[in-house]
Design a protein around this motif. Structure first.
Motif, PDB file in Angstrom:
ATOM      1  N   ALA A 127       0.684  -1.047   0.035  1.00 36.27           N
ATOM      2  CA  ALA A 127      -0.058   0.074   0.079  1.00 36.27           C
ATOM      3  C   ALA A 127       1.127   1.217  -0.069  1.00 36.27           C
ATOM      4  N   ARG A 128       2.067   1.119  -0.704  1.00 40.77           N
ATOM      5  CA  ARG A 128       2.895   2.063  -0.766  1.00 40.77           C
ATOM      6  C   ARG A 128       3.321   2.529  -2.022  1.00 40.77           C
ATOM      7  N   GLY A 129       3.687   3.644  -2.492  1.00 35.55           N
ATOM      8  CA  GLY A 129       4.142   4.119  -3.973  1.00 35.55           C
ATOM      9  C   GLY A 129       3.380   4.355  -4.899  1.00 35.55           C
ATOM     10  N   SER A 130       3.512   4.382  -6.270  1.00 32.69           N
ATOM     11  CA  SER A 130       2.858   4.726  -7.368  1.00 32.69           C
ATOM     12  C   SER A 130       3.186   3.913  -8.614  1.00 32.69           C
ATOM     13  N   ALA A 131       2.391   3.992  -9.513  1.00 42.18           N
ATOM     14  CA  ALA A 131       3.007   3.323 -10.803  1.00 42.18           C
ATOM     15  C   ALA A 131       2.251   4.268 -11.872  1.00 42.18           C
ATOM     16  N   GLN A 132       3.243   4.399 -12.925  1.00 40.16           N
ATOM     17  CA  GLN A 132       3.040   5.166 -13.865  1.00 40.16           C
ATOM     18  C   GLN A 132       2.662   4.537 -15.046  1.00 40.16           C
ATOM     19  N   VAL A 133       1.397   4.790 -15.763  1.00 41.40           N
ATOM     20  CA  VAL A 133       0.868   4.184 -16.884  1.00 41.40           C
ATOM     21  C   VAL A 133       0.589   5.180 -17.916  1.00 41.40           C
ATOM     22  N   THR A 134       0.977   4.652 -19.040  1.00 35.62           N
ATOM     23  CA  THR A 134       0.459   5.444 -20.250  1.00 35.62           C
ATOM     24  C   THR A 134      -0.335   4.589 -21.315  1.00 35.62           C
ATOM     25  N   GLY A 143      -2.273   9.669 -19.700  1.00 36.69           N
ATOM     26  CA  GLY A 143      -1.225   9.186 -18.802  1.00 36.69           C
ATOM     27  C   GLY A 143      -1.951   9.218 -17.545  1.00 36.69           C
ATOM     28  N   LEU A 144      -1.540   8.123 -16.759  1.00 39.98           N
ATOM     29  CA  LEU A 144      -2.153   8.058 -15.347  1.00 39.98           C
ATOM     30  C   LEU A 144      -1.122   7.813 -14.577  1.00 39.98           C
ATOM     31  N   THR A 145      -1.409   7.961 -13.273  1.00 40.69           N
ATOM     32  CA  THR A 145      -0.695   7.668 -11.980  1.00 40.69           C
ATOM     33  C   THR A 145      -1.477   6.978 -11.086  1.00 40.69           C
ATOM     34  N   LEU A 146      -1.073   5.791 -10.752  1.00 44.49           N
ATOM     35  CA  LEU A 146      -2.000   5.096 -10.105  1.00 44.49           C
ATOM     36  C   LEU A 146      -1.604   5.146  -8.391  1.00 44.49           C
ATOM     37  N   ASP A 147      -2.258   5.335  -7.671  1.00 52.95           N
ATOM     38  CA  ASP A 147      -1.962   5.732  -6.078  1.00 52.95           C
ATOM     39  C   ASP A 147      -2.256   4.382  -5.219  1.00 52.95           C
ATOM     40  N   PHE A 247      -8.718   5.460  -7.691  1.00 48.69           N
ATOM     41  CA  PHE A 247      -7.279   4.654  -7.626  1.00 48.69           C
ATOM     42  C   PHE A 247      -6.337   5.602  -8.478  1.00 48.69           C
ATOM     43  N   ALA A 248      -6.549   6.343  -9.432  1.00 50.96           N
ATOM     44  CA  ALA A 248      -5.431   7.133 -10.226  1.00 50.96           C
ATOM     45  C   ALA A 248      -6.073   8.571 -10.464  1.00 50.96           C
ATOM     46  N   THR A 249      -5.060   9.123 -11.038  1.00 48.01           N
ATOM     47  CA  THR A 249      -5.193  10.473 -11.753  1.00 48.01           C
ATOM     48  C   THR A 249      -4.923  10.386 -12.970  1.00 48.01           C
ATOM     49  N   ILE A 250      -5.375  11.500 -13.567  1.00 45.25           N
ATOM     50  CA  ILE A 250      -4.955  11.856 -15.136  1.00 45.25           C
ATOM     51  C   ILE A 250      -4.254  12.840 -15.341  1.00 45.25           C
ATOM     52  N   SER A 251      -3.085  12.594 -16.229  1.00 43.00           N
ATOM     53  CA  SER A 251      -2.297  13.635 -16.539  1.00 43.00           C
ATOM     54  C   SER A 251      -2.854  14.990 -17.293  1.00 43.00           C
ATOM     55  N   PRO A 252      -2.364  16.143 -17.373  1.00 42.69           N
ATOM     56  CA  PRO A 252      -2.641  17.278 -18.112  1.00 42.69           C
ATOM     57  C   PRO A 252      -2.985  17.036 -19.623  1.00 42.69           C
ATOM     58  N   THR A 253      -2.047  16.357 -20.208  1.00 43.66           N
ATOM     59  CA  THR A 253      -2.294  16.078 -21.591  1.00 43.66           C
ATOM     60  C   THR A 253      -3.285  15.111 -21.801  1.00 43.66           C
ATOM     61  N   GLY A 254      -3.461  13.939 -20.840  1.00 48.38           N
ATOM     62  CA  GLY A 254      -4.540  13.031 -20.972  1.00 48.38           C
ATOM     63  C   GLY A 254      -5.795  13.657 -20.857  1.00 48.38           C
ATOM     64  N   ILE A 285      -8.591   1.808 -26.788  1.00 51.03           N
ATOM     65  CA  ILE A 285      -7.257   1.559 -26.123  1.00 51.03           C
ATOM     66  C   ILE A 285      -6.568   0.700 -27.006  1.00 51.03           C
ATOM     67  N   THR A 286      -5.260   1.093 -27.385  1.00 48.99           N
ATOM     68  CA  THR A 286      -4.489   0.266 -28.533  1.00 48.99           C
ATOM     69  C   THR A 286      -3.496  -0.514 -27.444  1.00 48.99           C
ATOM     70  N   SER A 287      -3.131   0.110 -26.320  1.00 52.10           N
ATOM     71  CA  SER A 287      -2.004  -0.411 -25.395  1.00 52.10           C
ATOM     72  C   SER A 287      -1.956   0.332 -23.974  1.00 52.10           C
ATOM     73  N   VAL A 288      -1.678  -0.508 -23.126  1.00 51.91           N
ATOM     74  CA  VAL A 288      -1.486   0.071 -21.752  1.00 51.91           C
ATOM     75  C   VAL A 288      -0.263  -0.278 -21.101  1.00 51.91           C
ATOM     76  N   ASP A 289       0.686   0.751 -21.151  1.00 54.01           N
ATOM     77  CA  ASP A 289       2.122   0.440 -20.729  1.00 54.01           C
ATOM     78  C   ASP A 289       2.466   0.717 -19.286  1.00 54.01           C
ATOM     79  N   VAL A 290       2.835   0.008 -18.411  1.00 55.00           N
ATOM     80  CA  VAL A 290       3.067   0.273 -16.992  1.00 55.00           C
ATOM     81  C   VAL A 290       4.770   0.318 -16.887  1.00 55.00           C
ATOM     82  N   LYS A 291       5.038   1.527 -16.144  1.00 55.30           N
ATOM     83  CA  LYS A 291       6.553   1.829 -15.889  1.00 55.30           C
ATOM     84  C   LYS A 291       6.660   0.904 -14.485  1.00 55.30           C
ATOM     85  N   ALA A 292       7.972   0.415 -14.275  1.00 55.46           N
ATOM     86  CA  ALA A 292       8.185  -0.094 -12.989  1.00 55.46           C
ATOM     87  C   ALA A 292       8.306   0.889 -11.771  1.00 55.46           C
ATOM     88  N   THR A 293       7.846   0.521 -10.745  1.00 50.33           N
ATOM     89  CA  THR A 293       8.067   1.745  -9.590  1.00 50.33           C
ATOM     90  C   THR A 293       8.547   1.078  -8.261  1.00 50.33           C
TER      91      THR A 293
END
Length: 293
Positions: A127-134, A143-147, A247-254, A285-293
């Protein structure tokens, strides 16, 4: 000179007149008292009627202003135009922080998964940290930030589904442009609005939970712990009861991408219930990429 008999008769007549006059005054006072009492009753009744009338009116206004408890509030078909005053909603904050890890369970349902996937790993979940998603879509990148601190079980499930390719090449099947509900709903590869991953996610909500522009929340069937894969991206003012896990927030460009989709409106095919319709500008949605956090 009057005789004693005459004096007695005169005194008797005088006494009779005094008694009659006194009785008339008493009767008049009684009439006024009754009339005054009746007036008081009328006044009280009038006040009661006024209070009841104003009370009912006040209750009606409150009932109109209260958020709908329905999972799919009604909407107008007029496309929503993003406005400058449509500010970002603050990220919800739990009244008490979660521990470093929580126990997450994902019960399998009888529903066939929309695509073959495995439930996420259950048990102790961070229950710590976040994940960046495109999230790449046909309308642009979102862009999404998962909390994890806000909804660890939901984040764990979303990341698992994304990594298994569940969301790839799936439509966002519903757009709502109601002033009280402005969302783009995605996450069902079938595009029907009834598809899911074949398991459910526990609700991660709390009474202070509120919704607004820039947040992402899980859709559900209206029953407790009934979320799965479908989620909605909130691009404008949205009033809902605290029954949908954020569970997430949306980026300004998103959000800019979402604003363009909302500006094109919907086809109204889901009216009157659940409301909204397919986006006039198709979104896949063509793809969902998750960055390691």
């Amino acid at each position: 000179m009057p005789t004693n008999e005459q004096r007695r008769e005169a005194a008797k007549r005088k006494l009779d007149r005094q008694l009659a006059h006194r009785a008339e005054r008493t009767k008049a006072r009684r009439r006024y008292a009754v009339a005054g009492g009746a007036a008081a009753v009328v006044l009280v009744i009038g006040v009661v009627v006024l209070i009841v009338t104003l009370g009912n009116r006040h209750q009606a206004v409150e009932a109109t202003a209260k958020p709908s408890t329905s999972a799919t509030p009604a909407k107008t078909s007029t496309p929503a135009t993003p406005r400058a005053e449509n500010k970002l909603a603050p990220l919800p904050v739990r009244p008490a922080p979660l521990p470093a890890s929580v126990d997450c369970q994902y019960p399998v349902t009888q529903q066939t998964p929309a695509r073959p996937v495995k439930p996420p790993l259950a048990g102790s979940t961070s229950a710590r940290g976040s994940a960046q998603v495109t999230m790449q879509t046909s309308a642009g990148a979102i862009g999404l930030t998962l909390d994890r601190a806000l909804a660890p079980c939901t984040v764990n499930s979303f990341v698992s589904l994304a990594q298994q390719g569940f969301y790839a090449n799936s439509p966002c099947h519903r757009l709502v442009t109601n002033p009280g509900l402005q969302v783009l709903q995605c996450g069902d590869p079938t595009g029907s609005g009834s598809g899911g991953p074949g398991y459910t996610i526990p609700d991660e909500v709390f009474p202070q939970l509120a919704y607004g522009r820039g947040l992402v929340a899980m859709a559900n069937t209206g029953q407790p712990d009934s979320g799965g894969s479908q989620f909605f991206l909130i691009y404008g003012q949205t009033q809902l009861p605290p029954q949908y896990t954020v569970f997430a927030t949306i980026s300004p460009t998103g959000l800019e991408v979402l604003d363009q989709i909302a500006k094109a409106g919907d086809d109204g095919s889901l009216e009157p219930s659940p409301g909204g319709g397919k986006p006039n500008q198709p979104v896949t949605i063509t793809s969902v990429d998750v960055k390691a956090t």
